[in-house]
Design an enzyme around this catalytic site. Structure first.
Site, PDB file in Angstrom:
ATOM      1  N   ASP A 553      42.344  35.763  42.975  1.00 23.07           N
ATOM      2  CA  ASP A 553      41.793  36.759  42.139  1.00 23.07           C
ATOM      3  C   ASP A 553      42.904  36.851  41.225  1.00 23.07           C
ATOM      4  O   ASP A 553      44.174  36.550  40.839  1.00 23.07           O
ATOM      5  CB  ASP A 553      42.346  38.095  42.845  1.00 23.07           C
ATOM      6  CG  ASP A 553      41.880  39.556  42.295  1.00 23.07           C
ATOM      7  OD1 ASP A 553      40.571  39.353  41.528  1.00 23.07           O
ATOM      8  OD2 ASP A 553      41.358  39.842  43.664  1.00 23.07           O
ATOM      9  N   GLU A 556      43.535  36.127  34.845  1.00 28.24           N
ATOM     10  CA  GLU A 556      43.682  36.212  33.454  1.00 28.24           C
ATOM     11  C   GLU A 556      44.813  35.735  32.855  1.00 28.24           C
ATOM     12  O   GLU A 556      44.901  34.936  31.392  1.00 28.24           O
ATOM     13  CB  GLU A 556      43.140  37.380  32.695  1.00 28.24           C
ATOM     14  CG  GLU A 556      41.651  38.102  33.396  1.00 28.24           C
ATOM     15  CD  GLU A 556      41.394  38.762  35.072  1.00 28.24           C
ATOM     16  OE1 GLU A 556      40.279  38.519  35.477  1.00 28.24           O
ATOM     17  OE2 GLU A 556      42.947  38.576  35.548  1.00 28.24           O
ATOM     18  N   ASP A 630      35.163  43.025  38.452  1.00 27.59           N
ATOM     19  CA  ASP A 630      34.367  44.350  39.031  1.00 27.59           C
ATOM     20  C   ASP A 630      33.815  44.806  38.499  1.00 27.59           C
ATOM     21  O   ASP A 630      34.303  45.866  37.687  1.00 27.59           O
ATOM     22  CB  ASP A 630      36.050  45.360  39.255  1.00 27.59           C
ATOM     23  CG  ASP A 630      36.914  43.887  39.795  1.00 27.59           C
ATOM     24  OD1 ASP A 630      36.874  43.247  41.155  1.00 27.59           O
ATOM     25  OD2 ASP A 630      38.813  44.775  39.844  1.00 27.59           O
TER      26      ASP A 630
END
Length: 948
Positions: A553, A556, A630
């Site tokens: 997760d 970035e 998300d």
């Protein structure tokens, strides 16, 4: 955000570029022929055209020709020798010719044109558009680089990763390319004209018009009474526009609060509630002094709706902690007043709302610009079949290894299973109910409180992790676990990372805290030693326990409480491989390489599966799958995911998925006692989304409360539950088809999600279709994305199409109104398709795929390659796999089942095929009680079956 040039600055920048180029024209260019291409020098500036394959060429331009020897990390080494090519030179042009394309370079300007083998132009660089602008970024002397290409009016452009704008055709869009939750950057652009461009740069990049949006000038805004100076604004002390508390004229629509309680304007703060929701309605008109297509842009969270001349042009709800952009393109006349109404409700998180516009662009070329570069460097990939363009991308950046067979079954997740027992209860309920299922996902915070990055299990909630994992495996399920590259100070893992110098330091120095009010940072994935330590930590504490797959997760990485471009660049600076600005978009690639290479070394016989929130070019070679981030649980977000997945697939990466049902839930759906009408809509939204999810590469359910296990949507007789179960069962019956497509992905560079443009490139309607697609070669999928919609228009391209549910035949080349009852979606199969169905399963490898029922859809010749292997290991890389080529000869009504090629451990020596031929006179629809058809006992030898 990094400021981009205004129009005047852009013109000045172009002048710099032209001066750089003009300085090279004083001396005659010097051309040198190399083994793999040519280099042209002009007074210290060099241009290389390199032959990579007979359909791929590299074009590079730099001040230092040593740059040409660098290999971008998104690429894999050239496979094989340089293909045969010829060079033709004249007074004006140098032309490289391969068996499949030509590249013609203007010797005076360096402008390159790309032609097919017959000499027809496919693409040309825009004259004078190439520039290198000297720059200093984060202390590094570098270049801003840009290249533009001419575009025809009917050209459509796709790719560049995953976006949340609802855009598939990117023509006319302006994109900031930096990794963000919901935005995955893959700098590969694909054209309907049959080519692709791989932009070899990992820094912040910009596609399209380089001008930024700006406030509409107050003199061009008019209130409801027609007075210039701003829009009439009415403020409400609730989220529903009912309790009006203040009115005024706003010269700009700009609400950015420093925290959740600050309000937009000091003059009205006293009238608004100190905390809690509020809303604003702006009304009036605006006028432009310029005719053409204008861009309207809202950067906001919560609910936003915009009407122009009573036409709804924006409508979305987005969670408060993740504001992002909504964009509308409107053709406007000069001097005409356009009515506008904007409604924005701040009902979630820190209120954020900016409304901007951009006047028409006058440069219609296709443009890519990057902040940091040693030069311009891109690869031109020629098809013209777009499937070959995608395969060319994989030649450059690496093949996608096969996922384990169980990965193509159902994944069940939620935010989050708080205890081991909760997830075990879910696994057992799947098995008790007989619902096909393969993967349970453990989201974050399984670790002890305050020990993020420890990779330990909280002993009060996961008292015996080994027994928990064994119990999951005993139920024939697999466990995927969430791991972040994130560390809290105080854990042993943090101390080891920190001592090695493998962490990004700025967060620590500034004491930055996350939303749990804890200090944190991420590891530097660009540091090879840091990557090895990161893998060793998760191997020792997670993988050795029996974890089956990874959910990496926030790749970035998620370093800032509110992600911004400046934050991403500055807080990852420096990295072990260069400045944060230079390496900006490549973190997910390096993080994925760490996991893939670590696991392959630790367990060579176990396939890697890694789900990530961001992606970069080349990531597919590390068993990377991407999910779209998300999203919100709304119909508008649902619609956006279709375009997002199709665009991502055209970017060259084959494995994409999403949060079925959306991640963040609007308040009306997640209240303790929701209204019955909202319950009905919630169930339908999730059911329609599940129908779509059945036809993406990875079938994955995830989201915030309410819980998403299909039995949570009413009782056993509820249509939402029954419909999700129906589509889940269908997915498992289709596993021979799905896994065969996966084999083609690895072997041939094939694509699961195929926008219509891939197969019908010359069809103008197909080029613009963004809510229907092909799943593999056979299925035309048409999701239903509006509440209580019971039919929808479906465009059938020029071919024959069979209704999957009824077997009815439809001629293509037209739009039909297709029935869409609650328990179905419009689904069609192309004539000439051969679709294998396996037996009913409870999990993917419960038993061999035998018997297999072959549905043959007559009306055209067709073929299908049935692929199998052991489904778990990498033995297929050494040839341990089997293929059976299936061919349908329509005129002769003959099905050829080819001799089996290859073998693998555990392969059934014999199998049974049931063959059902569907044609207009014999319309056979799908049902779970498969018709017997003609039966063939197959032992590996070729069989031909005539169907009268």
């Amino acid at each position: 955000m990094l400021p981009l040039p205004s129009r005047s600055t852009w013109r000045a920048t172009r002048s710099i570029a032209f001066l750089l180029l003009a300085s090279t024209l004083a001396a005659a260019p010097k051309l040198e022929k190399l083994a793999d291409g040519i280099v042209i020098d002009r007074d210290g500036l060099s241009q290389k055209v390199e032959v990579r394959t007979d359909s791929i060429v590299r074009v590079a331009f730099a001040a230092d020709r040593k740059t040409f020897d660098q290999t971008g990390f998104m690429l894999v080494p050239r496979a094989g020798a340089v293909p045969a090519w010829q060079l033709e030179t004249g007074d004006k042009f140098a032309t490289i010719k391969t068996a499949r394309l030509q590249v013609r370079v203007d010797l005076a300007t360096g402008d390159a044109s790309f032609l097919d083998a017959a000499g027809h132009e496919v693409l040309a660089e825009a004259p004078g558009s190439r520039f290198l602008q000297p720059a200093e970024v984060q202390g590094e002397k570098t270049w801003h680089v840009r290249q533009a290409w001419l575009s025809t009016p009917d050209e459509a452009l796709y790719g560049l990763g995953n976006n949340q704008l609802g855009a598939l055709n990117l023509k006319g869009y302006d994109l900031d390319l930096w990794q963000h939750n919901g935005t995955a950057v893959v700098p590969f652009l694909v054209s309907s004209r049959g080519y692709g461009i791989l932009w070899d740069n990992s820094s912040f990049s910009r596609f399209g018009d380089l001008r930024t949006t700006e406030n509409i000038p107050p003199g061009q805004l008019f209130d409801q009474d027609g007075r210039p100076g701003g829009l009439s604004a009415e403020y409400f002390a609730d989220a529903d526009f009912t309790h009006s508390v203040a009115k005024q004229v706003d010269a700009k629509i700009d609400i950015l609060t420093a925290n959740g309680t600050a309000k937009p304007n000091p003059a009205i703060n006293a009238a608004l509630p100190e905390t809690g929701p509020f809303s604003v309605r702006w009304q009036g008109s605006f006028v432009s002094s310029e005719a053409g297509v204008h861009t309207l842009e809202a950067f906001s969270n919560s609910g936003i709706k915009v009407w122009v001349d009573d036409r709804l042009v924006m409508d979305h709800w987005r969670q408060g902690w993740l504001p992002w952009f909504e964009v509308a393109h409107l053709p406007l006349e000069a001097g005409r007043h356009y009515r506008i109404k904007i409604e924005w409700s701040a009902d979630d998180g820190m209120p954020t709302m900016q409304f901007r516009w951009k006047t028409p662009a006058h440069d219609t070329a296709t443009s890519l610009w990057s902040e940091v570069g040693d030069g311009i460097d891109y690869y031109y990939v020629y098809g013209p079949d777009l499937a070959k363009v995608i395969a060319g991308y994989r030649q450059l950046t690496g093949a996608a290894p096969l996922m384990p067979a169980w990965a193509f079954g159902l994944w069940q997740s939620r935010q989050r299973y708080e205890t081991a027992q909760q997830s075990l209860d879910v696994v057992h309920e799947f098995r008790r109910r007989g619902i096909p299922f393969d993967n349970i996902v453990q989201d974050w915070r399984y670790w002890p409180e305050g020990k993020w990055g420890s990779h330990q299990f909280d002993p009060t909630r996961f008292p015996d992790p080994d027994a928990w994992i064994r119990a999951i495996h005993a139920a024939h399920a697999h466990l995927m676990i969430s791991v972040w590259g994130k560390f809290y100070p105080g854990t042993a893992n943090f101390e080891a990372m920190h001592q090695g110098g493998y962490l990004f330091e700025r967060n620590l120095k500034e004491g930055t805290k996350d939303w749990l009010d804890e200090p944190y940072t991420f590891y530097d994935a660009f540091n090879a030693a840091g990557g090895k330590l990161f893998w060793s930590q998760i191997e020792a504490q997670l993988f050795r326990r029996g974890i089956d797959a990874w959910w990496m997760d926030a790749t970035e990485p998620d370093l800032r409480p509110t992600p911004t471009l400046d934050g991403q660049r500055d807080y990852t600076n420096p990295t072990a491989l260069g400045s944060g600005a230079r390496m900006l978009n490549a973190y997910p690639l390096y993080n994925s390489a760490t996991i893939y290479e670590g696991q392959r070394a630790a367990a060579p016989g176990q396939r890697v599966l890694n789900l990530t929130r961001s992606a970069f070019a080349g990531q597919q070679r590390y068993a990377g799958a991407n999910w779209s981030g998300d999203t919100s649980s709304t119909w508008t977000a649902f619609r956006k995911q279709i375009a997002a997945g199709l665009g991502f697939s055209l970017s060259g990466l084959p494995y994409w998925t999403m949060d079925i049902g959306g991640f963040s839930v609007p308040h009306r759906f997640n209240q303790k006692n929701p209204k019955p009408a909202d319950v009905a809509e919630w169930r339908e939204l999730n059911t329609r989304w599940f129908q779509f999810g059945t036809f993406v590469p990875l079938l994955r359910v995830h989201g915030e409360f309410p819980f998403r296990e299909m039995w949570q949507f009413g009782g056993d007789a509820d249509p939402a539950y029954q419909t999700q179960l129906k589509f889940d069962r269908l997915r498992y019956r289709l596993l021979p088809y799905v896994y065969s497509v996966a084999g083609a992905v690895t072997r041939d560079g094939a694509t699961f999600l195929r926008p219509l443009v891939m197969d019908f490139r010359d069809d103008a309607t197909a080029r613009e279709a963004k809510d229907e697609f092909l799943f593999g070669p056979a299925f035309l999928v048409n999701p239903v994305t509006a509440y209580q919609q019971r039919s929808r228009p479906v465009y059938l391209p020029a071919a024959g199409w069979y209704d999957f549910w009824t077997g009815a035949f439809n001629e293509g080349g037209r739009t039909i109104d297709a029935a869409a009852p609650f328990d179905s979606l419009p689904l069609y199969v192309r004539a000439g398709s051969i679709v294998p169905f396996g037996p009913e399963l409870q999990y993917a490898q419960e038993k061999p795929a035998d018997p297999i029922t072959l549905f043959v859809y007559a009306g055209a010749d067709g073929s299908f390659s049935l692929y199998e292997d052991d489904g778990v290991s990498y033995a297929y890389e050494k040839g341990a796999s089997a293929r059976i080529e299936l061919q349908w000869h329509d005129a002769a009504r003959m099905l050829s089942i080819g001799a089996r090629e290859g073998s693998f451990a555990g392969m059934p020596a014999k199998r049974t095929f049931h063959v059902v031929v569907i044609d207009p006179k014999n319309p056979v629809g799908f049902n779970f009680e498969m018709p017997a058809g003609r039966t063939v006992q197959y032992d590996g030898a070729a069989v031909e079956l005539a169907i009268p």
